[in-house]
Design a protein around this motif. Structure first.
Motif, mmCIF file in Angstrom:
data_model
loop_
_atom_site.group_PDB
_atom_site.id
_atom_site.type_symbol
_atom_site.label_atom_id
_atom_site.label_comp_id
_atom_site.label_asym_id
_atom_site.label_seq_id
_atom_site.Cartn_x
_atom_site.Cartn_y
_atom_site.Cartn_z
ATOM 1 N N GLU A 131 0.835 -1.209 0.000
ATOM 2 C CA GLU A 131 0.000 0.000 0.000
ATOM 3 C C GLU A 131 0.864 1.251 0.000
ATOM 4 O O GLU A 131 0.564 2.233 -0.681
ATOM 5 C CB GLU A 131 -0.941 0.012 1.207
ATOM 6 C CG GLU A 131 -2.034 -1.046 1.170
ATOM 7 C CD GLU A 131 -1.542 -2.444 1.565
ATOM 8 O OE1 GLU A 131 -0.494 -2.565 2.249
ATOM 9 O OE2 GLU A 131 -2.200 -3.423 1.164
ATOM 10 N N GLU A 132 1.963 1.232 0.776
ATOM 11 C CA GLU A 132 2.873 2.382 0.807
ATOM 12 C C GLU A 132 3.549 2.587 -0.549
ATOM 13 O O GLU A 132 3.717 3.720 -0.998
ATOM 14 C CB GLU A 132 3.933 2.191 1.902
ATOM 15 C CG GLU A 132 3.386 2.308 3.304
ATOM 16 C CD GLU A 132 4.418 1.917 4.355
ATOM 17 O OE1 GLU A 132 4.614 2.715 5.285
ATOM 18 O OE2 GLU A 132 5.018 0.833 4.238
ATOM 19 N N ILE A 133 3.921 1.486 -1.195
ATOM 20 C CA ILE A 133 4.535 1.570 -2.520
ATOM 21 C C ILE A 133 3.534 2.155 -3.515
ATOM 22 O O ILE A 133 3.869 3.031 -4.315
ATOM 23 C CB ILE A 133 5.042 0.189 -2.984
ATOM 24 C CG1 ILE A 133 6.229 -0.243 -2.111
ATOM 25 C CG2 ILE A 133 5.437 0.215 -4.458
ATOM 26 C CD1 ILE A 133 6.679 -1.665 -2.331
ATOM 27 N N GLU A 134 2.300 1.685 -3.444
ATOM 28 C CA GLU A 134 1.255 2.189 -4.337
ATOM 29 C C GLU A 134 1.016 3.688 -4.121
ATOM 30 O O GLU A 134 0.905 4.450 -5.082
ATOM 31 C CB GLU A 134 -0.041 1.415 -4.105
ATOM 32 C CG GLU A 134 -1.113 1.693 -5.131
ATOM 33 C CD GLU A 134 -2.321 0.789 -4.929
ATOM 34 O OE1 GLU A 134 -3.423 1.340 -4.759
ATOM 35 O OE2 GLU A 134 -2.145 -0.439 -4.936
ATOM 36 N N HIS A 135 0.979 4.098 -2.860
ATOM 37 C CA HIS A 135 0.787 5.524 -2.555
ATOM 38 C C HIS A 135 1.972 6.348 -3.082
ATOM 39 O O HIS A 135 1.793 7.404 -3.690
ATOM 40 C CB HIS A 135 0.619 5.744 -1.053
ATOM 41 C CG HIS A 135 0.584 7.189 -0.669
ATOM 42 N ND1 HIS A 135 -0.493 8.009 -0.963
ATOM 43 C CD2 HIS A 135 1.509 7.974 -0.062
ATOM 44 C CE1 HIS A 135 -0.231 9.231 -0.539
ATOM 45 N NE2 HIS A 135 0.980 9.236 0.013
ATOM 46 N N THR A 136 3.195 5.862 -2.850
ATOM 47 C CA THR A 136 4.388 6.558 -3.331
ATOM 48 C C THR A 136 4.337 6.684 -4.851
ATOM 49 O O THR A 136 4.652 7.745 -5.411
ATOM 50 C CB THR A 136 5.670 5.808 -2.907
ATOM 51 O OG1 THR A 136 5.711 5.736 -1.483
ATOM 52 C CG2 THR A 136 6.921 6.498 -3.412
ATOM 53 N N PHE A 137 3.933 5.615 -5.532
ATOM 54 C CA PHE A 137 3.843 5.662 -6.995
ATOM 55 C C PHE A 137 2.838 6.714 -7.446
ATOM 56 O O PHE A 137 3.095 7.462 -8.393
ATOM 57 C CB PHE A 137 3.483 4.297 -7.575
ATOM 58 C CG PHE A 137 3.288 4.339 -9.055
ATOM 59 C CD1 PHE A 137 4.351 4.622 -9.904
ATOM 60 C CD2 PHE A 137 2.044 4.134 -9.617
ATOM 61 C CE1 PHE A 137 4.178 4.700 -11.274
ATOM 62 C CE2 PHE A 137 1.858 4.206 -10.990
ATOM 63 C CZ PHE A 137 2.927 4.488 -11.819
ATOM 64 N N GLU A 138 1.707 6.801 -6.771
ATOM 65 C CA GLU A 138 0.691 7.798 -7.140
ATOM 66 C C GLU A 138 1.240 9.219 -6.991
ATOM 67 O O GLU A 138 0.991 10.087 -7.836
ATOM 68 C CB GLU A 138 -0.559 7.610 -6.287
ATOM 69 C CG GLU A 138 -1.341 6.360 -6.663
ATOM 70 C CD GLU A 138 -2.452 6.015 -5.680
ATOM 71 O OE1 GLU A 138 -2.668 6.787 -4.706
ATOM 72 O OE2 GLU A 138 -3.110 4.980 -5.882
ATOM 73 N N VAL A 139 2.012 9.459 -5.936
ATOM 74 C CA VAL A 139 2.622 10.779 -5.726
ATOM 75 C C VAL A 139 3.620 11.083 -6.842
ATOM 76 O O VAL A 139 3.627 12.184 -7.416
ATOM 77 C CB VAL A 139 3.307 10.844 -4.327
ATOM 78 C CG1 VAL A 139 4.164 12.091 -4.191
ATOM 79 C CG2 VAL A 139 2.262 10.766 -3.212
ATOM 80 N N ILE A 140 4.446 10.105 -7.178
ATOM 81 C CA ILE A 140 5.436 10.275 -8.249
ATOM 82 C C ILE A 140 4.732 10.480 -9.587
ATOM 83 O O ILE A 140 5.122 11.340 -10.384
ATOM 84 C CB ILE A 140 6.397 9.064 -8.294
ATOM 85 C CG1 ILE A 140 7.301 9.067 -7.057
ATOM 86 C CG2 ILE A 140 7.225 9.056 -9.575
ATOM 87 C CD1 ILE A 140 8.097 7.803 -6.855
ATOM 88 N N GLN A 141 3.690 9.715 -9.811
ATOM 89 C CA GLN A 141 2.920 9.823 -11.049
ATOM 90 C C GLN A 141 2.382 11.248 -11.239
ATOM 91 O O GLN A 141 2.456 11.804 -12.330
ATOM 92 C CB GLN A 141 1.772 8.806 -11.002
ATOM 93 C CG GLN A 141 1.230 8.404 -12.328
ATOM 94 C CD GLN A 141 0.247 7.247 -12.200
ATOM 95 O OE1 GLN A 141 -0.416 7.072 -11.187
ATOM 96 N NE2 GLN A 141 0.146 6.457 -13.255
ATOM 97 N N GLU A 142 1.887 11.844 -10.160
ATOM 98 C CA GLU A 142 1.378 13.226 -10.225
ATOM 99 C C GLU A 142 2.507 14.218 -10.503
ATOM 100 O O GLU A 142 2.345 15.155 -11.283
ATOM 101 C CB GLU A 142 0.655 13.599 -8.921
ATOM 102 C CG GLU A 142 -0.749 13.058 -8.836
ATOM 103 C CD GLU A 142 -1.653 13.554 -9.971
ATOM 104 O OE1 GLU A 142 -1.674 14.780 -10.244
ATOM 105 O OE2 GLU A 142 -2.314 12.713 -10.605
ATOM 106 N N ALA A 143 3.661 14.006 -9.857
ATOM 107 C CA ALA A 143 4.803 14.903 -10.074
ATOM 108 C C ALA A 143 5.286 14.826 -11.522
ATOM 109 O O ALA A 143 5.607 15.849 -12.129
ATOM 110 C CB ALA A 143 5.937 14.544 -9.104
#
Length: 193
Positions: A131-143
């Motif tokens: 879940e943390e990896i998925e959240h981190t990916f979503e943040v990176i995806q937005e950036a």
């Protein structure tokens, strides 16, 4: 090599810690030296110049394996090559080798290990959840999206080990976005032909 009765050579180190070293890459930078023991299975053991790691863990094989970070040696192919920093106010050119050695004409070469965000759980053990990896990916995806690009998978995001930087190849591999902390734009690199 060491002031230890049972460790006098690399062969002794390999035997003691059940290693299969195929090559040693020595990186010298600013009076410091790092010894990268490249392993047959593609992992890399990075030892400090004073070999403190071996001195500390020489009697404790389990601690040695738990405390020394094993990173994949193979730098992602999408990052290997010559890159020009096209960030405003910076026009340096860097070379990234397949062993993760990053060099430019202004600074000493440095060795880095990279792993994909999708593999973070494997490298961090129990400290990182899916879940943390998925959240981190979503943040990176937005950036990445805010810079006008897209990234579709956590496998396409590369974390620089022991740092808060990530590298995201974009534009069909013609550029790399470097992000600090997952969401702060740090640099844009452009592939040099």
């Amino acid at each position: 090599m060491l002031n230890a009765t049972d460790l006098h050579s690399l062969a002794d180190v390999d035997k003691k810690f059940n290693l299969k070293t195929t090559e040693i890459v020595v990186i010298k930078s600013g009076g410091n030296t790092r010894y990268n023991l490249l392993q047959k299975d593609g992992s890399n053991i990075i030892l400090r110049n004073d070999l403190f790691d071996l001195k500390t863990y020489k009697s404790y094989k389990g601690n040695f394996e738990d405390n020394l970070v094993y990173h994949k040696v193979e730098t992602p192919k999408a990052m290997v090559g010559k890159w020009k920093n096209v960030t405003e106010g910076d026009n340096t050119t860097v070379q990234i080798s397949d062993h993760g050695i990053i060099s430019d004409k202004y600074y000493d070469s440095k060795a880095y290990a990279f792993y994909s965000l999708a593999d973070q759980e494997k490298y961090d053990g129990d400290t990182t959840s899916k879940e943390e990896i998925e959240h981190t990916f979503e943040v990176i995806q937005e950036a990445v999206k805010s810079e006008g690009y897209q990234v579709k998978s956590a496998k396409e995001v590369y974390i620089q080990a022991n740092s808060n930087y990530c590298f995201v190849p974009v534009n069909g591999g013609k550029n790399i976005l470097v992000l600090r902390g997952g969401n702060e734009f740090a640099a844009k690199l452009e592939k040099v032909k």
